[in-house]
Design a protein around this motif. Structure first.
Motif, PDB file in Angstrom:
ATOM      1  N   GLY A   1      -0.548   1.125  13.960  1.00 62.90           N
ATOM      2  CA  GLY A   1       0.936   0.688  14.064  1.00 62.90           C
ATOM      3  C   GLY A   1       1.842   1.654  13.684  1.00 62.90           C
ATOM      4  O   GLY A   1       3.002   1.877  13.843  1.00 62.90           O
ATOM      5  N   MET A   2       1.590   2.342  12.496  1.00 68.15           N
ATOM      6  CA  MET A   2       2.652   3.192  11.636  1.00 68.15           C
ATOM      7  C   MET A   2       2.826   4.598  12.240  1.00 68.15           C
ATOM      8  O   MET A   2       2.645   5.732  11.866  1.00 68.15           O
ATOM      9  N   GLY A   3       3.625   4.630  13.457  1.00 64.43           N
ATOM     10  CA  GLY A   3       3.929   5.960  14.001  1.00 64.43           C
ATOM     11  C   GLY A   3       5.096   5.620  14.705  1.00 64.43           C
ATOM     12  O   GLY A   3       5.450   4.526  15.595  1.00 64.43           O
TER      13      GLY A   3
ATOM     14  N   PHE B   1       0.830  -1.255   0.036  1.00 65.39           N
ATOM     15  CA  PHE B   1       0.267  -0.047  -0.207  1.00 65.39           C
ATOM     16  C   PHE B   1       1.065   1.288  -0.015  1.00 65.39           C
ATOM     17  O   PHE B   1       2.008   1.279   0.367  1.00 65.39           O
ATOM     18  N   PRO B   2       0.086   2.290  -0.405  1.00 64.16           N
ATOM     19  CA  PRO B   2       0.998   3.659  -0.486  1.00 64.16           C
ATOM     20  C   PRO B   2       0.977   4.152   0.978  1.00 64.16           C
ATOM     21  O   PRO B   2      -0.087   3.902   1.804  1.00 64.16           O
ATOM     22  N   HIS B   3       1.844   4.904   1.448  1.00 62.06           N
ATOM     23  CA  HIS B   3       1.802   5.660   2.818  1.00 62.06           C
ATOM     24  C   HIS B   3       2.218   7.037   2.571  1.00 62.06           C
ATOM     25  O   HIS B   3       2.981   7.520   1.734  1.00 62.06           O
ATOM     26  N   ALA B   4       1.489   7.864   3.304  1.00 57.96           N
ATOM     27  CA  ALA B   4       2.120   9.382   3.322  1.00 57.96           C
ATOM     28  C   ALA B   4       2.718   9.601   4.658  1.00 57.96           C
ATOM     29  O   ALA B   4       2.121   9.951   5.652  1.00 57.96           O
TER      30      ALA B   4
ATOM     31  N   HIS C   1       4.886   9.844  11.463  1.00 61.05           N
ATOM     32  CA  HIS C   1       4.165   8.831  11.106  1.00 61.05           C
ATOM     33  C   HIS C   1       3.310   8.740   9.686  1.00 61.05           C
ATOM     34  O   HIS C   1       3.437   9.748   9.176  1.00 61.05           O
ATOM     35  N   CYS C   2       2.621   7.693   9.374  1.00 56.02           N
ATOM     36  CA  CYS C   2       1.934   7.661   8.236  1.00 56.02           C
ATOM     37  C   CYS C   2       0.443   8.443   8.705  1.00 56.02           C
ATOM     38  O   CYS C   2      -0.144   8.212   9.549  1.00 56.02           O
ATOM     39  N   HIS C   3       0.338   9.401   7.558  1.00 54.74           N
ATOM     40  CA  HIS C   3      -1.101  10.216   7.811  1.00 54.74           C
ATOM     41  C   HIS C   3      -2.194   9.761   7.350  1.00 54.74           C
ATOM     42  O   HIS C   3      -3.176  10.389   7.173  1.00 54.74           O
ATOM     43  N   MET C   4      -2.023   8.609   6.659  1.00 55.43           N
ATOM     44  CA  MET C   4      -3.167   7.896   6.813  1.00 55.43           C
ATOM     45  C   MET C   4      -3.860   7.315   8.078  1.00 55.43           C
ATOM     46  O   MET C   4      -3.159   6.648   8.602  1.00 55.43           O
ATOM     47  N   LEU C   5      -4.924   7.676   8.330  1.00 53.66           N
ATOM     48  CA  LEU C   5      -5.105   8.004  10.086  1.00 53.66           C
ATOM     49  C   LEU C   5      -5.277   6.460  10.539  1.00 53.66           C
ATOM     50  O   LEU C   5      -4.801   6.069  11.535  1.00 53.66           O
ATOM     51  N   SER C   6      -5.967   5.635   9.663  1.00 56.07           N
ATOM     52  CA  SER C   6      -6.128   4.252   9.849  1.00 56.07           C
ATOM     53  C   SER C   6      -4.893   3.545  10.256  1.00 56.07           C
ATOM     54  O   SER C   6      -4.470   2.732  10.784  1.00 56.07           O
ATOM     55  N   HIS C   7      -4.011   3.820   9.180  1.00 56.52           N
ATOM     56  CA  HIS C   7      -2.587   3.197   9.304  1.00 56.52           C
ATOM     57  C   HIS C   7      -1.767   3.502  10.634  1.00 56.52           C
ATOM     58  O   HIS C   7      -1.098   2.990  11.337  1.00 56.52           O
ATOM     59  N   HIS C   8      -1.906   5.101  10.958  1.00 56.91           N
ATOM     60  CA  HIS C   8      -1.257   5.487  12.244  1.00 56.91           C
ATOM     61  C   HIS C   8      -1.714   4.651  13.487  1.00 56.91           C
ATOM     62  O   HIS C   8      -1.115   4.171  14.007  1.00 56.91           O
TER      63      HIS C   8
HETATM   64 CU    CU Z   1       0.138   4.148   5.485  1.00 58.18          CU
END
Ligand code: CU
Ligand code: C2O
Ligand code: CU
Length: 460
Positions: free
Chosen positions: A451-453, A391-394, A441-448
């Protein structure tokens, strides 16, 4: 341009009762920002109004406009049923004012007020949003525009912030309450089923042929990447994530805007009176209008290309002396985690999933106890980001802007959020000029949330 309207858009075009645009605050400080439930008509008039959580009664919330170098004093009153905070996205802010519960402040409890008070060192387009349960609170509406004006107003006829968002609503236009649906957490994130511009389905801004517009595009969506195009408008990219380009770039046919990113454009209305001018979102099979600019006759002849916006204070990046760290991103659907550390404990992918954790940075799900890197003030840090997911991540760094290190070791434009596509390796560098503990962190808030932080520490 191959943007075509769908049936739904034709229906929406008939709407006349658009909600009021966010009000512009007066110059007086301090400002009172009340976070409270409110309703707003975001869906077509045949649907009920939507219950949102708003800042001063609207979504987006009150637009804050201040001059570069001013201080923003914001008394934030929480009248919501949850604890909250506000983060001032992209501002190179004093750490204690960054709005991250558990890192820079205690959350603002219901019926409490917290006063943010900080300087605005950089001109440009910024935004503010909740940084508590953000996957829910930003979606429910806690977001707004923060404009820091250049000392001399650039020569444009209109200055239009365009907050582009999507929202997932039920069939009766209520915000869908499944904020932590495991499928969203582990895939591309929570996507909306309505697209919004300034809190309505199609924003309307009358213009005159020949006018020059400053468009401040802001992606406030939880997870959606927007691919934007303009019709009847031609011009230049002036700034990314608030930071001016040294040389304005001619507007490309398509602009990709990842969650939390901003792009400032200067565009001239090239459409004649009565011709179409709009901002649209490209989709595989057509597109959606997000903002429409009804054109009336003007008297202007086409102006010369604009000068660059004045530069903001510079914190030079010194690649030669830089220290380098790696950030390996793993997990998500189709590349499920085997195991990761979560709050100091080593857990299996299965156990992590039960806790809503699906992603890891360097083997850690969620904010680790130790920072990704501890930098000395003034040191340049390089972060090589490997996206080993499908997936892409911001990727967003608080407190400091970074530049991408391009394959030939030159630097891309300053940004605070960088989109990395699946499978990509991208490298960024920044001067650690701002002391404190800063989220990355990833700014896809569901990803954050899933775990993505991580975080970086800058020691004074
Ligand atoms: Cu992400
Ligand atoms: Cu725009 Cu950590 O956020
Ligand atoms: Cu931020």
């Amino acid at each position: 341009m191959p943007l075509s309207r769908r049936q739904v858009l034709t229906q929406i075009a008939a709407l006349s009762a658009l909600p009021a645009l966010p009000r512009v605050a007066s110059a007086a400080s301090p400002r009172r920002l009340t976070l409270a439930p409110a309703t707003q008509q975001i869906a077509p008039a045949t649907y009920p109004a939507t219950d949102l959580w708003c800042v001063n009664g609207s979504m987006p919330g009150e637009t804050l406009r201040l001059k570069q170098g001013a201080r923003l004093i914001a008394e934030v009153e929480n009248r919501l049923p949850q604890a909250t905070s506000l983060h001032w996205h992209g501002i190179r802010i004093e750490n204690a004012m960054d709005g991250v519960p558990g890192v820079t402040q205690d959350p603002i409890q219901p019926n409490e007020t917290f006063t943010y008070d900080f300087a605005l060192p950089d001109a440009g387009s910024y935004w503010y949003h909740s940084h508590a349960q953000s996957v829910e609170q930003v979606e429910r509406g806690l977001q707004g525009v923060l404009i820091v004006e250049e000392p001399d107003t650039p020569d444009v006829d209109q200055d239009l912030p365009l907050v582009i968002d999507d929202l997932r609503v039920t069939s009766d236009a209520a915000v869908d309450a499944g904020f932590n649906a495991p499928h969203d957490l582990s895939h591309a994130g929570r996507m909306g089923n309505v697209l919004l511009c300034n809190g309505t389905m199609v924003a309307d801004h009358p213009v005159k042929s020949g006018d020059r517009l400053r468009l401040r595009l802001i992606n406030s969506a939880n997870a959606r990447l927007f691919t934007l195009g303009l019709q009847g408008l031609e011009g230049w990219v002036m700034a990314y994530d608030g930071m001016p380009l040294a040389t304005p770039e001619p507007l490309p046919d398509q602009l990709v805007l990842a969650p939390a990113q901003r792009i400032d454009l200067f565009v001239d209305v090239t459409a004649a009176a009565g011709e179409e001018a709009f901002l649209g979102q490209f989709e595989r099979d057509g597109g959606y209008e997000l903002a429409r600019f009804p054109v009336s006759a003007g008297t202007r002849t086409r102006r010369a290309a604009p000068d660059a916006l004045p530069p903001n204070p510079d914190f030079p990046i010194d690649l030669k002396s830089a220290r380098s760290v790696d950030l390996i991103t793993e997990g998500g659907a189709m590349a499920w985690l085997q195991n990761a550390t979560f709050r100091g404990e080593d857990l299996s992918g299965e156990d992590l999933a039960k806790l809503g954790q699906f992603w890891s940075f360097n083997g850690s799900a969620g904010r680790p106890i130790e920072p990704l890197v501890t930098a000395r003030l003034g040191e340049t840090i390089r972060i090589r980001m490997v996206n080993d997911t499908q997936f892409p991540h911001a990727m967003h760094l608080h407190g400091m802007h970074f530049a991408e290190v391009l394959p030939d070791d030159t630097l891309g434009p300053l940004r605070d959020t960088l989109l990395m596509l699946r499978g990509e390796t991208r490298e960024i560098a920044f001067q650690a000029h701002n002391p404190g503990d800063w989220l990355f962190h990833c700014h896809m808030l569901s990803h954050h949330a899933a775990g993505m932080g991580t975080w970086v520490r800058v020691t004074a």
